[in-house]
Design a protein around this motif. Structure first.
Motif, mmCIF file in Angstrom:
data_model
loop_
_atom_site.group_PDB
_atom_site.id
_atom_site.type_symbol
_atom_site.label_atom_id
_atom_site.label_comp_id
_atom_site.label_asym_id
_atom_site.label_seq_id
_atom_site.Cartn_x
_atom_site.Cartn_y
_atom_site.Cartn_z
ATOM 1 N N TYR A 37 1.571 -3.022 5.405
ATOM 2 C CA TYR A 37 2.390 -2.178 4.516
ATOM 3 C C TYR A 37 3.137 -2.276 5.291
ATOM 4 O O TYR A 37 3.842 -1.287 6.066
ATOM 5 N N LEU A 38 4.234 -2.734 3.775
ATOM 6 C CA LEU A 38 6.048 -2.945 4.471
ATOM 7 C C LEU A 38 6.309 -2.584 5.637
ATOM 8 O O LEU A 38 7.047 -2.372 6.750
ATOM 9 N N ARG A 96 -3.115 5.087 2.938
ATOM 10 C CA ARG A 96 -2.103 4.452 2.790
ATOM 11 C C ARG A 96 -3.154 2.972 1.902
ATOM 12 O O ARG A 96 -3.274 2.333 1.235
ATOM 13 N N THR A 97 -4.124 2.658 2.722
ATOM 14 C CA THR A 97 -5.128 1.681 2.812
ATOM 15 C C THR A 97 -6.169 2.187 1.757
ATOM 16 O O THR A 97 -6.477 1.431 1.028
ATOM 17 N N GLN A 98 -6.425 3.325 1.989
ATOM 18 C CA GLN A 98 -7.595 3.967 0.932
ATOM 19 C C GLN A 98 -6.705 3.485 -1.065
ATOM 20 O O GLN A 98 -6.787 3.234 -1.855
ATOM 21 N N ALA A 99 -5.608 4.044 -0.353
ATOM 22 C CA ALA A 99 -4.642 4.248 -1.757
ATOM 23 C C ALA A 99 -4.777 2.895 -2.345
ATOM 24 O O ALA A 99 -4.924 1.933 -3.475
ATOM 25 N N GLY A 134 -6.239 0.597 -5.608
ATOM 26 C CA GLY A 134 -5.547 0.501 -6.582
ATOM 27 C C GLY A 134 -4.395 0.987 -7.247
ATOM 28 O O GLY A 134 -3.946 0.898 -8.328
ATOM 29 N N ARG A 135 -4.027 2.392 -6.454
ATOM 30 C CA ARG A 135 -3.167 3.170 -6.287
ATOM 31 C C ARG A 135 -1.904 2.408 -5.808
ATOM 32 O O ARG A 135 -0.807 2.828 -6.038
ATOM 33 N N VAL A 136 -1.798 1.205 -5.254
ATOM 34 C CA VAL A 136 -0.364 1.187 -4.330
ATOM 35 C C VAL A 136 -0.378 -0.625 -5.097
ATOM 36 O O VAL A 136 -2.036 -1.404 -4.569
#
Ligand code: ADP
Ligand code: MG
Lengths: 274, 433
Positions: free
Chosen positions: A243-244, A264-267, A271-273
């Motif tokens: 991520y980033l 962040r992984t969960q998000a 499907g939220r990110v």
């Protein structure tokens, strides 16, 4: 004997018995940082790749998955302005070292690209090219065997055995991608890097490649970048979430998808990110 | 309610068959545009047709030529007085007198030096040599009186075709016209295909002038040009495009190559004059030097075309080759260059087709000479097609006008061939990706 030749021979000699390095890992990356013309795209990535496993790299677009993958066979060398630092141990050598012969490295670390890119030559020549330049086949018969073997392992032999002379570009997209996999296999690599190999294929061709990846795991170690959570879950044993420009989390695929440690992984996987 | 009626209202508001002012105006504009387009194409086609018909009409005059049949008494006392039967003796005889007396026998009424000179002027100046060759071919003719077809002079040819000759006086012209009319009434005037035009070199006599030296000169020059410019151009392009690092120096090179492509060709001619003739002392007027100058001139074009061809090879091909462990050089020469080659060839041929038509640089290095003998190597003096056109167009004799047209047709034929070759190569060898 120069440093480069030295390394080259030892890389080749070890090809037969791919001795795992630290803690059973085939390859271990430490503190990888990549900058394109001074702009940092990837930093602080440390990751171990275990032999005969499929490792999936997931994460939103532009998070540095391809960048990381290209470090592993030094394809970043080709990009002007790209600067890679850190350490990647493979077969007892830091492959980022200046004394590494990239040609020998790439023989042992194959790559399959996002868009199928067969050479505009015959199916046979597509496969035979690698073995030829590396001198893997002493004669024509040996080359025939390698070509047949590679196509069989890529699950393509049945479809193309009667038209090896026709151009590789005349195949369907899914067949072209399997041809590219066969081309990678033909030089007998230890590790195969796949950068979103199914992103330009239809669902049936995708399923075919996924099956193939599972079969290939017996002989090869595979790192696959994918955009599809389902694909990562289906084909991989290990998953790494980027991520980033950072490696957020890595672990067993089952754990990452059921019990992600980082939110962040969960998000991302819900499907939220991305 | 409004929300149910509104959509229907909108639909009915647009009549699909309406021809109101706005629609009519749009249709008129479209028609007008088509009109302009067709008119422009018409002008271009008409200009081309005009060029080609005028060339074809003129060219036909050079490709066919007039022969006159004269009864010549091949007098043994003139050709071989001692009856040796030796070809060396035949070769030295005065055939000119035989032809002249033959002509006089046809027109016994012609007296006076001026008229006789006009009469002798019906046949080519080379007539004695032609007659000598006939006799050497068939010595049995000696002693007989035979009708022999002799190449007419350019004047006689023009008159036979009903055209005036600029250089003649009117009285000479009228006299010759009358004689030719009489010969024709006896079936002694014939138009034949002019092989001489395709097998001979230049000559001061239009009826003898041929284009072979210029054709061979052009072909040899282009071969030299290709042999030098293609490898150098392709290697330069490959290096610049695939290997050179992007620095201000490469940018400077690039800009200058683009500038060189636009430099007038006469400058390359001067450069060639200095380097190849003054410094390297290569032979003047030779296709070798002509080809080298044309190579200098074509090089920028080839580099630009080759770079464009390399640039159009997708990056994925390079990646694919590198990923199976090809070195950079292998990836480029095994995969990228073969794909780019048809494009490079096409660019090269088009550049050479332009070089084929160049006159100025060849003038500077002396390929403008009057050359009769066919060159046997790239070191022998030669001329080139465009230069030959320039030379003939500049000649005072009326008959050279037709030669000029024919030479232009030959040049255009070469160009069409080369351009067709370029299209063929593109279609035949283009790699499908
Ligand atoms: N050749 C390149 N030149 C400059 N920047 C690049 C290049 N390739 C990738 N990047 C940048 O590096 C970052 C990571 O890209 P990439 O590794 O392709 O991401 P991913 O594969 O995860 O989508 C992005 O911000 C991208 O813009
Ligand atoms: Mg990517």
């Amino acid at each position: 004997m120069s440093m480069t030749e030295n390394t080259a021979t030892s890389l080749n000699a070890a090809a037969a018995n791919s001795a795992p390095t630290q803690g059973g890992a085939l390859l271990s990356a430490r503190d990888i940082e990549v900058a394109y013309s001074g702009k940092v795209a990837l930093s602080g990535v440390s990751l171990d790749i275990l032999p005969n496993q499929v490792t999936a790299l997931i994460g939103p677009s532009g998070c540095g998955k391809s960048t990381f993958l290209r470090c592993l066979n030094r394809m970043n060398d080709v990009i002007p302005g790209a600067k890679v630092s850190g350490e990647i141990m493979f077969d007892g050598h830091d492959i980022l070292g200046a004394d590494i012969d990239v040609v020998s490295l790439r023989r042992r670390v194959g790559m399959v690209f996002q868009k199928p890119n067969p050479f505009p030559k015959s199916i046979y020549d597509n496969i035979a090219y690698g073995p030829k330049i590396h001198g893997l086949a002493p004669n024509r018969d040996a080359l025939d065997v390698i070509v047949r073997d590679s196509l069989e392992r890529a699950g393509l032999w049945g479809e193309v055995h009667d038209r090896l002379k026709s151009p590789g570009t005349s195949l369907s997209g899914g067949q072209q991608q399997r041809l590219c996999i066969a081309r990678a296999i033909a030089v007998k690599p230890d590790l195969i890097l796949m950068d979103e190999p199914c992103s330009s294929l239809d669902p049936i061709a995708t399923a075919r490649i996924e099956e193939l990846i599972d079969e290939l795991r017996e002989r090869y170690t595979i790192i696959i970048v994918t955009h599809s959570m389902q694909q990562a879950a289906r084909v991989s044993q290990k998953t790494a979430f980027f991520y980033l420009g950072e490696l957020v989390e890595t672990g067993e695929t089952d754990d990452i998808f059921t019990r992600p440690a980082d939110k962040r992984t969960q998000a991302y996987i819900t499907g939220r990110v991305g | 309610m409004t929300d149910t009626t509104e959509p229907t209202a909108l639909l009915t508001a647009i009549d699909l068959t309406a021809r109101d002012a706005r629609v009519r105006k749009r249709h008129r504009a479209e028609l007008r545009f088509r009109g302009y387009g067709i008119f422009s194409i018409g002008v271009a086609v008409a200009a081309l047709l005009w060029l080609f018909t005028s060339l074809a009409v003129g060219g036909a005059g050079a490709v066919y030529t007039t022969y006159i049949k004269i009864d010549v008494h091949l007098d043994q006392t003139v050709i071989d007085p001692d009856a040796t039967g030796d070809a060396a003796v035949f070769a030295k005889a005065s055939y000119q007198s035989l032809i002249r007396s033959g002509l006089r026998n046809h027109f016994p009424g012609v007296t006076g030096r001026r008229d006789q000179r006009a009469l002798n002027g019906l046949v080519t100046l080379a007539a004695p040599y032609l007659l000598r060759d006939i006799v050497l071919d068939d010595p049995a003719l000696i002693g007989t009186k035979t009708g022999i077809w002799i190449l007419a002079s350019d004047e006689a040819d023009l008159i036979a075709r009903g055209k005036g000759t600029k250089r003649s006086t009117k009285s000479r012209n009228d006299g010759q016209a009358a004689w030719i009319a009489e010969l024709r009434s006896q079936d002694r005037v014939e138009r034949r295909f002019n092989w001489q035009f395709f097998t001979g070199g230049d000559s001061r006599e239009p009826e003898l002038a041929g284009i072979l030296v210029a054709m061979i000169g052009s072909v040899l020059s282009l071969l030299v040009c290709f042999a030098v410019a293609f490898p150098v151009g392709v290697l330069a392009a490959v290096y610049l495009q695939e290997f050179a690092r992007r620095t201000w120096i490469t940018t400077l090179f690039e800009v200058n190559i683009n500038n060189l492509a636009a430099v007038p060709s006469i400058i390359f001619g001067l450069l060639g004059l200095y380097i190849f003739l003054n410094v390297l002392h290569l032979p003047r007027s030779a296709p070798l030097v002509g080809g080298l100058v044309l190579a200098l001139m074509t090089l920028p074009t080839i580099i630009i075309a080759s770079r464009a061809a390399l640039q159009s090879v997708p990056e994925s091909i390079r990646d694919g080759a590198l990923a199976v462990g090809a070195s950079r050089v292998q990836a480029i020469f095994h995969h990228v260059v073969p794909i780019a080659l048809p494009g490079m060839m096409t660019g090269t041929i088009l550049g050479m087709a332009r070089a084929l038509g160049e006159t100025a640089p060849l003038l500077m290095i002396g390929m403008v000479a009057f050359i009769v003998d066919v060159p046997k190597s790239i070191l022998d003096p030669a001329t080139a097609l465009p230069v030959q056109i320039f030379l003939w167009a500049d000649s005072p004799e009326r008959a050279f006008v037709d030669k000029t047209s024919a030479a232009i047709l030959v040049l255009l034929g070469f160009m069409v061939l080369m351009n067709a070759g370029a299209v063929l190569i593109r279609n035949r060898f283009e790699v499908r990706l």
